[in-house]
Scaffold this active site. Structure first.
Site, PDB file in Angstrom:
ATOM      1  N   TRP A 102       0.837  -1.115  -0.117  1.00 54.70           N
ATOM      2  CA  TRP A 102      -0.210  -0.013   0.002  1.00 54.70           C
ATOM      3  C   TRP A 102       0.919   1.368   0.000  1.00 54.70           C
ATOM      4  O   TRP A 102       0.626   2.142  -0.641  1.00 54.70           O
ATOM      5  CB  TRP A 102      -1.037   0.004   1.112  1.00 54.70           C
ATOM      6  CG  TRP A 102      -1.941  -0.976   1.133  1.00 54.70           C
ATOM      7  CD1 TRP A 102      -2.093  -2.273   2.015  1.00 54.70           C
ATOM      8  CD2 TRP A 102      -2.969  -1.239   0.389  1.00 54.70           C
ATOM      9  NE1 TRP A 102      -3.142  -2.913   1.743  1.00 54.70           N
ATOM     10  CE2 TRP A 102      -3.505  -2.584   0.492  1.00 54.70           C
ATOM     11  CE3 TRP A 102      -3.144  -0.798  -1.129  1.00 54.70           C
ATOM     12  CZ2 TRP A 102      -4.626  -3.041  -0.136  1.00 54.70           C
ATOM     13  CZ3 TRP A 102      -4.528  -1.252  -1.578  1.00 54.70           C
ATOM     14  CH2 TRP A 102      -5.170  -2.264  -1.429  1.00 54.70           C
ATOM     15  N   ASP A 169      -1.393   7.260   5.965  1.00 52.31           N
ATOM     16  CA  ASP A 169      -2.495   6.331   5.717  1.00 52.31           C
ATOM     17  C   ASP A 169      -2.621   5.362   6.960  1.00 52.31           C
ATOM     18  O   ASP A 169      -1.800   4.604   7.370  1.00 52.31           O
ATOM     19  CB  ASP A 169      -2.139   5.393   4.406  1.00 52.31           C
ATOM     20  CG  ASP A 169      -2.859   4.326   4.160  1.00 52.31           C
ATOM     21  OD1 ASP A 169      -4.073   4.314   4.904  1.00 52.31           O
ATOM     22  OD2 ASP A 169      -2.765   3.529   3.355  1.00 52.31           O
ATOM     23  N   LYS A 193     -11.361  -1.408   7.273  1.00 51.71           N
ATOM     24  CA  LYS A 193     -10.541  -2.214   8.146  1.00 51.71           C
ATOM     25  C   LYS A 193     -10.848  -2.174   9.434  1.00 51.71           C
ATOM     26  O   LYS A 193     -10.716  -3.250  10.190  1.00 51.71           O
ATOM     27  CB  LYS A 193      -9.187  -1.809   7.862  1.00 51.71           C
ATOM     28  CG  LYS A 193      -8.349  -1.610   6.405  1.00 51.71           C
ATOM     29  CD  LYS A 193      -8.252  -3.132   6.088  1.00 51.71           C
ATOM     30  CE  LYS A 193      -7.997  -3.187   4.257  1.00 51.71           C
ATOM     31  NZ  LYS A 193      -7.194  -2.301   3.722  1.00 51.71           N
TER      32      LYS A 193
HETATM   33  C1  LIG Z   1      -6.787  -1.781   2.414  1.00 46.28           C
HETATM   34  C2  LIG Z   1      -5.871  -0.728   2.348  1.00 46.28           C
HETATM   35  C3  LIG Z   1      -5.634   0.198   1.441  1.00 46.28           C
HETATM   36  C4  LIG Z   1      -6.611   0.419   0.228  1.00 46.28           C
HETATM   37  O1  LIG Z   1      -7.835   0.901   0.838  1.00 46.28           O
HETATM   38  P1  LIG Z   1      -9.091   0.741  -0.374  1.00 46.28           P
HETATM   39  O2  LIG Z   1     -10.045   1.674   0.587  1.00 46.28           O
HETATM   40  O3  LIG Z   1      -9.434  -0.480  -0.755  1.00 46.28           O
HETATM   41  O4  LIG Z   1      -8.707   1.707  -1.444  1.00 46.28           O
HETATM   42  C5  LIG Z   1      -4.707   1.426   1.615  1.00 46.28           C
HETATM   43  N1  LIG Z   1      -3.805   1.409   2.771  1.00 46.28           N
HETATM   44  C6  LIG Z   1      -4.080   0.404   3.559  1.00 46.28           C
HETATM   45  C7  LIG Z   1      -2.999   0.407   4.765  1.00 46.28           C
HETATM   46  C8  LIG Z   1      -4.619  -0.726   3.351  1.00 46.28           C
HETATM   47  O5  LIG Z   1      -4.820  -1.707   4.402  1.00 46.28           O
END
Ligand SMILES: *Cc1c(COP(=O)(O)O)cnc(C)c1O
Length: 357
Positions: A102, A169, A193
């Site tokens: 990611w 993020d 998540k």
């Molecule tokens: C799942 C995830 C993403 C992607 O998220 P989406 O909402 O599917 O775009 C980005 N960063 C991390 C750390 C993730 O676990």
């Protein structure tokens, strides 16, 4: 229906009572005889939901008044681009710590906007650790970090000290532990998540940091657009926002971040202790950097894979197959996972070893 122990990495497990309340709201919301998903997002009922959701974020994470809270669409994956658009100065650069798939995607998006400094990477060891020794270039517009690496099972343990703004993020560990929001100019996180269903992305942004990139920002990618309209510039994803609000309310009612952090620490300790002491298993992430949310591990004897898989399936465990980039297993222990489910997995691992070691 017998209980499933859901270790899915995302979309994640949500509290049962939240699912029940959400399902009722789909039929009849607030005794309006309308479904939540067929009423106007400008109705008082839904405007209240949005406001509650924002207030819960503010309260749970102690968000200062100088920060705005937004619920947008596009997932964290659009957040990669949104971050760069709003914060990377035109003709400038940004610094990225590459801690996994990611983080690397975030970096690749920013590279479309300008110069990117990959100031540290753990790619040399298949991302099994979280680099801490790096130089942050002072000319960069911001430093981007991914606080929890969902796929590789590593987690940042300490926010770096930085003279430039930090963007994070936090998709897979937001609301799992205490954070200091003012360490960051922007935090973003996909809901699915640890907060709700897929379909909305939380942004917590320091208002005074916006409007400085000198770029023409497309309307929908401009965070200022959404601040001006309280996340209602266009039709918001009403259902994911509502379910996120319920989950945050659940978190607050049970004791908030302090409560959940303690439970998350206990869950992780329980599982890692078994991984470390059981001769048939081995963790893949460096011990000091291991994630409390996603535990990655492999069998020490791959020949026993079918036997182990049959055992956890019989125990109603779901979602622990590892990501293809790591192999083995990944047990995700997000907020709504009770410690009892982790105990079930640990018991299966013990029984497996009694039988086969
Ligand atoms: C799942 C995830 C993403 C992607 O998220 P989406 O909402 O599917 O775009 C980005 N960063 C991390 C750390 C993730 O676990």
């Amino acid at each position: 229906m017998s209980k499933v122990h859901n270790f899915s990495a995302g979309p994640c497990i949500l509290p049962q009572e939240v699912l029940k309340q959400a399902s009722e709201a789909v039929i009849n919301f607030n005794n309006s005889n309308l479904s939540l998903i067929e009423m106007s997002h400008r109705s008082k009922d839904f405007v209240d939901v949005m406001e509650k959701a924002r207030n819960l974020v503010r309260e749970l994470l102690n968000v200062p008044d100088t920060y705005e809270i937004l619920f947008l669409q596009g997932g964290a994956s659009l957040g990669f681009l949104t971050a760069a658009y709003n914060f990377m100065k035109d003709g400038g650069s940004a610094a990225y710590v590459n801690t996994g798939a990611w983080a690397n995607k975030a970096l690749q998006e920013a590279a479309k906007m300008g110069k990117v400094h990959e100031i540290a990477s753990s790619k040399d060891k298949n991302y099994n650790y979280f680099p801490t020794n790096f130089q942050i270039p002072s000319e960069a517009s911001y430093l981007h970090i991914t606080t929890n690496n969902t796929i590789f099972g590593t987690q940042m343990k300490k926010t770096p000290i930085s003279r430039i703004p930090i963007i994070a993020d936090m998709s897979s560990d937001i609301f799992s532990k205490k954070i200091n929001v003012s360490d960051y100019d922007l935090i973003y996180a996909g809901a699915q998540k640890n907060m709700g269903p897929a379909g909305t992305t939380l942004y917590i942004v320091k208002q005074s940091a916006l409007g400085k990139s000198g770029r023409q920002i497309p309307t929908m990618l401009n965070l200022e657009t959404h601040i001006k309209k309280d996340s209602m510039f266009n039709t918001p994803p009403v259902f994911p926002i509502y379910v996120s609000m319920l989950t945050l309310q659940w978190l607050k009612d049970n004791g908030g971040i302090e409560w959940i952090e303690e439970i998350n620490n206990k869950k992780a300790a329980l599982l890692y202790n078994e991984i470390d002491n059981n001769p048939l298993f081995e963790g893949t992430a460096k011990e000091a950097d291991r994630s409390n949310m996603n535990a990655t591990f492999v069998l020490t004897n791959d020949g026993l894979k079918d036997e182990f898989d049959a055992m956890w399936q019989t125990a109603n465990i779901s979602g622990i197959k590892g990501h293809r980039d790591v192999g083995g297993y990944r047990a995700s222990m997000y907020n709504a996972m009770p410690i009892e489910s982790v105990q079930v997995l640990v018991d299966v691992m013990k029984e497996f070893t009694q039988k086969f070691a």
